[in-house]
Design a protein around this motif. Structure first.
Motif, mmCIF file in Angstrom:
data_model
loop_
_atom_site.group_PDB
_atom_site.id
_atom_site.type_symbol
_atom_site.label_atom_id
_atom_site.label_comp_id
_atom_site.label_asym_id
_atom_site.label_seq_id
_atom_site.Cartn_x
_atom_site.Cartn_y
_atom_site.Cartn_z
ATOM 1 N N LEU A 78 7.207 -22.075 -2.810
ATOM 2 C CA LEU A 78 7.187 -20.971 -1.840
ATOM 3 C C LEU A 78 6.334 -21.334 -0.634
ATOM 4 C CD1 LEU A 78 6.661 -17.790 -4.093
ATOM 5 C CD2 LEU A 78 8.746 -18.509 -2.957
ATOM 6 N N GLU A 79 5.172 -21.909 -0.927
ATOM 7 C CA GLU A 79 4.277 -22.312 0.161
ATOM 8 C C GLU A 79 4.958 -23.310 1.088
ATOM 9 O OE1 GLU A 79 0.540 -23.842 -1.138
ATOM 10 O OE2 GLU A 79 0.035 -22.024 -2.246
ATOM 11 N N GLN A 81 8.142 -23.770 1.695
ATOM 12 C CA GLN A 81 9.163 -23.121 2.512
ATOM 13 C C GLN A 81 8.518 -22.257 3.598
ATOM 14 O OE1 GLN A 81 12.522 -23.562 2.478
ATOM 15 N NE2 GLN A 81 12.424 -22.312 4.321
ATOM 16 N N LEU A 82 7.460 -21.563 3.218
ATOM 17 C CA LEU A 82 6.726 -20.712 4.160
ATOM 18 C C LEU A 82 6.212 -21.527 5.343
ATOM 19 C CD1 LEU A 82 4.976 -18.126 4.900
ATOM 20 C CD2 LEU A 82 3.277 -19.014 3.307
ATOM 21 N N ALA B 25 -2.500 -20.509 -3.804
ATOM 22 C CA ALA B 25 -1.837 -19.230 -4.025
ATOM 23 C C ALA B 25 -1.793 -18.847 -5.496
ATOM 24 C CB ALA B 25 -0.419 -19.285 -3.472
ATOM 25 N N VAL B 35 1.219 -14.397 -0.868
ATOM 26 C CA VAL B 35 1.983 -15.547 -0.382
ATOM 27 C C VAL B 35 3.480 -15.301 -0.559
ATOM 28 C CG1 VAL B 35 2.481 -17.999 -0.790
ATOM 29 C CG2 VAL B 35 0.119 -17.208 -0.675
ATOM 30 N N PHE B 36 3.844 -14.628 -1.644
ATOM 31 C CA PHE B 36 5.260 -14.318 -1.860
ATOM 32 C C PHE B 36 5.776 -13.371 -0.771
ATOM 33 C CE2 PHE B 36 8.616 -11.793 -4.142
ATOM 34 C CZ PHE B 36 9.563 -12.804 -4.140
ATOM 35 N N ALA B 38 4.628 -13.166 2.242
ATOM 36 C CA ALA B 38 4.736 -13.987 3.456
ATOM 37 C C ALA B 38 5.997 -14.838 3.412
ATOM 38 C CB ALA B 38 3.494 -14.876 3.595
ATOM 39 N N TYR B 39 6.308 -15.339 2.233
ATOM 40 C CA TYR B 39 7.530 -16.140 2.068
ATOM 41 C C TYR B 39 8.768 -15.294 2.381
ATOM 42 C CZ TYR B 39 11.508 -18.047 -0.444
ATOM 43 O OH TYR B 39 12.764 -18.466 -0.775
ATOM 44 N N THR B 42 9.215 -14.879 5.970
ATOM 45 C CA THR B 42 9.807 -16.041 6.645
ATOM 46 C C THR B 42 11.305 -16.162 6.346
ATOM 47 O OG1 THR B 42 9.144 -17.549 4.859
ATOM 48 C CG2 THR B 42 7.669 -17.360 6.746
ATOM 49 N N ASP B 46 13.910 -16.541 9.213
ATOM 50 C CA ASP B 46 14.941 -17.585 9.196
ATOM 51 C C ASP B 46 16.338 -16.996 9.375
ATOM 52 O OD1 ASP B 46 13.272 -19.750 8.998
ATOM 53 O OD2 ASP B 46 13.294 -19.801 6.813
#
Lengths: 135, 209
Positions: A78-79, A81-82, B25, B35-36, B38-39, B42, B46
């Motif tokens: 995940l990191e 890709q982020l 994380a 973090v998830f 934030a993912y 994104t 995208d």
């Protein structure tokens, strides 16, 4: 996992084990496991019912292995890709997180780092063990 | 599962590898969840970038300044909060078609109750209005609201039920006309209204592949 500061993962696994497996019973002889989202639809509850049972020993091991994978391997993915997106959009490979109230000290920063080879090997070892218990 | 020499070796190796493999994380449930979110944010960005030119997507802080600093909330808060210069993304689909993608903001539902959106896409005009007036955005201006849950085990039934209540209070039906005419090939057509295109992308994201 305690040593790796992943106690929270064990707590989630323990909680899940305490709650048991939720099964959606459709017709006699046909059982769908873990379809929680289906239970949320009112129309289905008229045709199906739910029941809970305890995890088998094999399922318990599988649950722990899957939890370890999600916590360690998948967070790294995940990191990655982020940071790939952030690099494209803002030319940065760092994200900060801060709580809104000033008096709460809940701030941390996540930076892109090269994932150690150990993460890839861990993924392989978990997969190997997971396949082993299913055999 | 009975122990064997090979399994013992595997378990020992996993134990050895766990330490150096753990990312920042993964050190706490809260951090992993942040973090998830934030993912997922994104993923939304995208989806917009697949429809836009690179220069049509940028990051901005609460003061309206373009920024390359990514500062996100650890828990849902007010869109107008100036405690920190929190970051959101601007998705410019053209005049009158600008959107904002936020992490962790509160919105007002149809019942006037405040709801927490882990990720939210809303009309930019509404975002600017709310920041100027210190108000929470109306759910009617929210195009996409995401409830992000990062669990290492299967989700609990109670979480699904909570989500149903949340969805009932913030969801807006999309006009049939718009959803009916969108085909996969049209996803690359910038003339498609962003509300429809992004909503469809978000729908795919929530439902999975």
């Amino acid at each position: 996992m305690d040593a790796a500061r992943l106690t929270w993962v064990l707590e989630q696994v323990d909680e899940t084990l305490r709650e048991g497996v939720v099964e959606v019973v459709d017709k006699p002889g046909r059982t769908v496991v873990g379809k929680v989202e289906e239970l949320a639809r009112g129309s289905l509850t008229r045709r199906r019912s739910e029941r809970t049972r305890t995890y088998t020993p094999t399922e318990r091991v599988a649950l722990l292995l899957d939890a370890a994978r999600r916590a360690v391997v998948e967070t790294a993915e995940l990191e990655e890709q982020l940071f790939r997106t952030l690099e494209d959009v803002a030319d940065t490979r760092e994200a900060e997180f801060a709580s809104e109230p000033d008096d709460v000290q809940a701030t941390f920063t996540v930076s892109a780092v090269d994932r150690p080879a150990e993460a890839a090997r861990l993924s392989e070892a978990l997969s190997e063990l997971r396949g082993d218990i299913n055999a | 599962v009975s122990p064997t020499p090979r399994r013992d070796e595997l378990l020992a190796e996993i134990d050895r590898l766990l330490g150096p493999s753990v990312s920042a994380a993964a050190l706490s449930a809260h951090a992993a969840n942040d973090v998830f979110e934030a993912y997922v944010w994104t993923v939304v960005i995208d989806a917009a970038r697949s429809l836009l030119n690179p220069s049509d997507v940028w990051l901005e802080d609460v003061h309206g300044q373009r920024t390359s600093r990514v500062l996100l909330r650890t828990s849902p808060g007010r869109i107008y909060s100036r405690t920190h210069p929190y970051t959101h993304a601007v998705l410019d689909f053209g005049a009158g078609q600008e959107l904002e993608a936020h992490v962790g903001i509160q919105v007002v539902g149809k019942s006037k109750v405040l709801h927490e959106c882990d990720v939210a896409v809303l009309d930019r005009a509404e975002g600017q209005r709310c920041r100027a007036r210190d108000e929470a955005p109306r759910s009617s201006s929210v195009l996409l609201a995401v409830e992000a849950k990062f669990y290492t085990t299967p989700l609990k039934l109670s979480l699904a039920r909570e989500f149903i209540g949340f969805r009932a209070d913030v969801s807006q039906p999309l006009p049939r006309r718009r959803t009916a005419r969108l085909s996969p090939s049209e996803l690359t057509d910038k003339r498609i209204r962003p509300r429809t295109a992004l909503a469809r992308s978000g729908y795919k994201m929530l439902r999975g592949p």
